[in-house]
Design a protein around this motif. Sequence first.
Motif, PDB file in Angstrom:
ATOM      1  N   ASN A  78      16.690 -56.187 -23.719  1.00 18.63           N
ATOM      2  CA  ASN A  78      15.528 -57.029 -23.488  1.00 18.63           C
ATOM      3  C   ASN A  78      15.286 -57.320 -22.014  1.00 18.63           C
ATOM      4  O   ASN A  78      16.225 -57.459 -21.234  1.00 18.63           O
ATOM      5  CB  ASN A  78      15.691 -58.342 -24.257  1.00 18.63           C
ATOM      6  N   TYR A  79      14.025 -57.462 -21.659  1.00 15.62           N
ATOM      7  CA  TYR A  79      13.641 -57.680 -20.268  1.00 15.62           C
ATOM      8  C   TYR A  79      14.191 -58.977 -19.685  1.00 15.62           C
ATOM      9  O   TYR A  79      14.360 -59.074 -18.466  1.00 15.62           O
ATOM     10  CB  TYR A  79      12.116 -57.690 -20.145  1.00 15.62           C
ATOM     11  N   VAL A  80      14.458 -59.982 -20.493  1.00 13.94           N
ATOM     12  CA  VAL A  80      14.914 -61.253 -19.924  1.00 13.94           C
ATOM     13  C   VAL A  80      16.408 -61.256 -19.607  1.00 13.94           C
ATOM     14  O   VAL A  80      16.891 -62.156 -18.926  1.00 13.94           O
ATOM     15  CB  VAL A  80      14.581 -62.453 -20.844  1.00 13.94           C
ATOM     16  N   SER A  81      17.142 -60.251 -20.074  1.00 12.63           N
ATOM     17  CA  SER A  81      18.583 -60.194 -19.817  1.00 12.63           C
ATOM     18  C   SER A  81      18.866 -59.813 -18.368  1.00 12.63           C
ATOM     19  O   SER A  81      18.335 -58.826 -17.872  1.00 12.63           O
ATOM     20  CB  SER A  81      19.232 -59.166 -20.743  1.00 12.63           C
ATOM     21  N   PRO A  82      19.752 -60.527 -17.673  1.00 16.04           N
ATOM     22  CA  PRO A  82      20.089 -60.137 -16.300  1.00 16.04           C
ATOM     23  C   PRO A  82      20.834 -58.811 -16.240  1.00 16.04           C
ATOM     24  O   PRO A  82      20.704 -58.063 -15.277  1.00 16.04           O
ATOM     25  CB  PRO A  82      20.967 -61.284 -15.809  1.00 16.04           C
ATOM     26  N   TYR A  83      21.608 -58.507 -17.276  1.00 16.44           N
ATOM     27  CA  TYR A  83      22.338 -57.243 -17.321  1.00 16.44           C
ATOM     28  C   TYR A  83      21.353 -56.077 -17.454  1.00 16.44           C
ATOM     29  O   TYR A  83      21.490 -55.045 -16.803  1.00 16.44           O
ATOM     30  CB  TYR A  83      23.313 -57.226 -18.498  1.00 16.44           C
ATOM     31  N   VAL A  84      20.355 -56.261 -18.293  1.00 15.99           N
ATOM     32  CA  VAL A  84      19.321 -55.237 -18.463  1.00 15.99           C
ATOM     33  C   VAL A  84      18.465 -55.127 -17.211  1.00 15.99           C
ATOM     34  O   VAL A  84      18.121 -54.030 -16.766  1.00 15.99           O
ATOM     35  CB  VAL A  84      18.455 -55.557 -19.696  1.00 15.99           C
ATOM     36  N   ARG A  85      18.120 -56.271 -16.618  1.00 13.22           N
ATOM     37  CA  ARG A  85      17.290 -56.262 -15.409  1.00 13.22           C
ATOM     38  C   ARG A  85      17.975 -55.477 -14.288  1.00 13.22           C
ATOM     39  O   ARG A  85      17.315 -54.765 -13.529  1.00 13.22           O
ATOM     40  CB  ARG A  85      17.009 -57.692 -14.955  1.00 13.22           C
ATOM     41  N   LYS A  86      19.265 -55.624 -14.165  1.00 15.86           N
ATOM     42  CA  LYS A  86      20.006 -54.896 -13.134  1.00 15.86           C
ATOM     43  C   LYS A  86      19.821 -53.389 -13.295  1.00 15.86           C
ATOM     44  O   LYS A  86      19.558 -52.670 -12.327  1.00 15.86           O
ATOM     45  CB  LYS A  86      21.488 -55.273 -13.211  1.00 15.86           C
ATOM     46  N   VAL A  87      19.927 -52.907 -14.536  1.00 11.64           N
ATOM     47  CA  VAL A  87      19.744 -51.479 -14.803  1.00 11.64           C
ATOM     48  C   VAL A  87      18.289 -51.069 -14.594  1.00 11.64           C
ATOM     49  O   VAL A  87      18.000 -50.036 -13.982  1.00 11.64           O
ATOM     50  CB  VAL A  87      20.209 -51.132 -16.231  1.00 11.64           C
ATOM     51  N   LEU A  88      17.365 -51.885 -15.086  1.00 11.96           N
ATOM     52  CA  LEU A  88      15.942 -51.572 -14.912  1.00 11.96           C
ATOM     53  C   LEU A  88      15.569 -51.496 -13.434  1.00 11.96           C
ATOM     54  O   LEU A  88      14.803 -50.612 -13.024  1.00 11.96           O
ATOM     55  CB  LEU A  88      15.085 -52.632 -15.608  1.00 11.96           C
ATOM     56  N   ALA A  89      16.111 -52.399 -12.632  1.00  8.85           N
ATOM     57  CA  ALA A  89      15.822 -52.366 -11.196  1.00  8.85           C
ATOM     58  C   ALA A  89      16.320 -51.067 -10.571  1.00  8.85           C
ATOM     59  O   ALA A  89      15.632 -50.453  -9.747  1.00  8.85           O
ATOM     60  CB  ALA A  89      16.452 -53.571 -10.499  1.00  8.85           C
ATOM     61  N   CYS A  90      17.515 -50.619 -10.977  1.00 11.01           N
ATOM     62  CA  CYS A  90      18.036 -49.349 -10.462  1.00 11.01           C
ATOM     63  C   CYS A  90      17.164 -48.183 -10.904  1.00 11.01           C
ATOM     64  O   CYS A  90      16.870 -47.278 -10.104  1.00 11.01           O
ATOM     65  CB  CYS A  90      19.477 -49.145 -10.928  1.00 11.01           C
ATOM     66  N   LEU A  91      16.746 -48.170 -12.157  1.00 10.55           N
ATOM     67  CA  LEU A  91      15.865 -47.106 -12.650  1.00 10.55           C
ATOM     68  C   LEU A  91      14.555 -47.080 -11.858  1.00 10.55           C
ATOM     69  O   LEU A  91      14.076 -46.012 -11.458  1.00 10.55           O
ATOM     70  CB  LEU A  91      15.576 -47.322 -14.135  1.00 10.55           C
ATOM     71  N   GLU A  92      13.985 -48.245 -11.641  1.00  8.08           N
ATOM     72  CA  GLU A  92      12.714 -48.327 -10.910  1.00  8.08           C
ATOM     73  C   GLU A  92      12.886 -47.916  -9.448  1.00  8.08           C
ATOM     74  O   GLU A  92      12.074 -47.161  -8.899  1.00  8.08           O
ATOM     75  CB  GLU A  92      12.157 -49.755 -10.995  1.00  8.08           C
ATOM     76  N   LEU A  93      13.923 -48.406  -8.813  1.00 10.71           N
ATOM     77  CA  LEU A  93      14.137 -48.089  -7.399  1.00 10.71           C
ATOM     78  C   LEU A  93      14.425 -46.609  -7.182  1.00 10.71           C
ATOM     79  O   LEU A  93      14.078 -46.047  -6.147  1.00 10.71           O
ATOM     80  CB  LEU A  93      15.284 -48.940  -6.849  1.00 10.71           C
ATOM     81  N   LYS A  94      15.044 -45.974  -8.169  1.00  9.70           N
ATOM     82  CA  LYS A  94      15.342 -44.544  -8.070  1.00  9.70           C
ATOM     83  C   LYS A  94      14.188 -43.675  -8.586  1.00  9.70           C
ATOM     84  O   LYS A  94      14.263 -42.444  -8.511  1.00  9.70           O
ATOM     85  CB  LYS A  94      16.633 -44.221  -8.832  1.00  9.70           C
ATOM     86  N   GLY A  95      13.148 -44.299  -9.121  1.00 11.73           N
ATOM     87  CA  GLY A  95      11.988 -43.554  -9.586  1.00 11.73           C
ATOM     88  C   GLY A  95      12.265 -42.692 -10.801  1.00 11.73           C
ATOM     89  O   GLY A  95      11.668 -41.613 -10.955  1.00 11.73           O
ATOM     90  N   LEU A  96      13.145 -43.142 -11.698  1.00 10.31           N
ATOM     91  CA  LEU A  96      13.522 -42.363 -12.866  1.00 10.31           C
ATOM     92  C   LEU A  96      12.623 -42.679 -14.057  1.00 10.31           C
ATOM     93  O   LEU A  96      12.215 -43.831 -14.254  1.00 10.31           O
ATOM     94  CB  LEU A  96      14.983 -42.649 -13.233  1.00 10.31           C
ATOM     95  N   ASP A  97      12.324 -41.665 -14.851  1.00 11.05           N
ATOM     96  CA  ASP A  97      11.546 -41.858 -16.070  1.00 11.05           C
ATOM     97  C   ASP A  97      12.439 -42.437 -17.153  1.00 11.05           C
ATOM     98  O   ASP A  97      13.562 -41.965 -17.371  1.00 11.05           O
ATOM     99  CB  ASP A  97      10.973 -40.526 -16.555  1.00 11.05           C
ATOM    100  N   TYR A  98      11.937 -43.442 -17.858  1.00 11.05           N
ATOM    101  CA  TYR A  98      12.719 -44.039 -18.934  1.00 11.05           C
ATOM    102  C   TYR A  98      11.792 -44.650 -19.966  1.00 11.05           C
ATOM    103  O   TYR A  98      10.620 -44.940 -19.706  1.00 11.05           O
ATOM    104  CB  TYR A  98      13.672 -45.104 -18.391  1.00 11.05           C
ATOM    105  N   GLN A  99      12.343 -44.827 -21.144  1.00  7.45           N
ATOM    106  CA  GLN A  99      11.684 -45.592 -22.198  1.00  7.45           C
ATOM    107  C   GLN A  99      12.650 -46.685 -22.630  1.00  7.45           C
ATOM    108  O   GLN A  99      13.860 -46.562 -22.442  1.00  7.45           O
ATOM    109  CB  GLN A  99      11.310 -44.701 -23.377  1.00  7.45           C
TER     110      GLN A  99
END
Length: 250
Positions: free
Chosen positions: A10-31
């Motif tokens: 979930n988006y509100v989780s800090p653990y998930v946010r950490k991974v999402l930030a890395c995915l976004e900063l690296k420009g990786l495609d994800y679902q």
Amino acid sequence: MSPCLTLIGNYVSPYVRKVLACLELKGLDYQIDPITPFIGDDRFTQLSPLRRIPVLIDGGLVLNDSSVICQYLEDRWAQPSLYPIDVADRAKARWVEEYCDTHLAGALIWKLFYQKAIRRHFFQEEPDEALVAHACAVEIPAALDQLERWAPVDGYLFGSLSIADISVASYFRTASFVRYMIDADRWPRTAALVARVQALPPFQKLAKLEEVVLRVPFAQHRDALAAAGAPLTADTMATLTPRKGVPRFA
């Protein structure tokens, strides 16, 4: 182009946010399948035996734990790097990440956010107000005292943006959902560091989706996120009956 990765969490989780930030900063495609760990079905349990988020799926590879996932993303897609180049600084950055994932999370997430938000809204339980009060009066200030000793006057903890900065900012973002804000007069460097990281475009992008989640009941999260343009999976492992996983802290 990178392969499309699947993230469960979930988006509100800090653990998930950490991974999402890395995915976004690296420009990786994800679902993303934006479930909370408390409403995952039996398929989720098979992927995450402790019933924790995030879970990353890359083809046939399934990874648990945000630190493991972030390190995997760094090893596989090295640029832009989110870990310091210097060996000593890289080790220190991992320590800051571990400090956030354990000690800071213990106070901010499990003794504050979980008590005031998750227990009340998911399990219809009253929060342990004594636990919350002690965290706010003793544990969180002590953690902030430590972060203030590490925080730079400007810029980031190890020169360039790293997993350390991402981790610190992620936990205070979730704490803000229960109206906890850093006292900038008492901890000015930490408050400024968190503000700098949270002002970055990837964090701002994620913040908009976090706000969508916060506005609606969890049964409506998926529809609301789809309307907001979140990159959702075709299927979901969510159920409507919450159940607790293995606790992180005694």
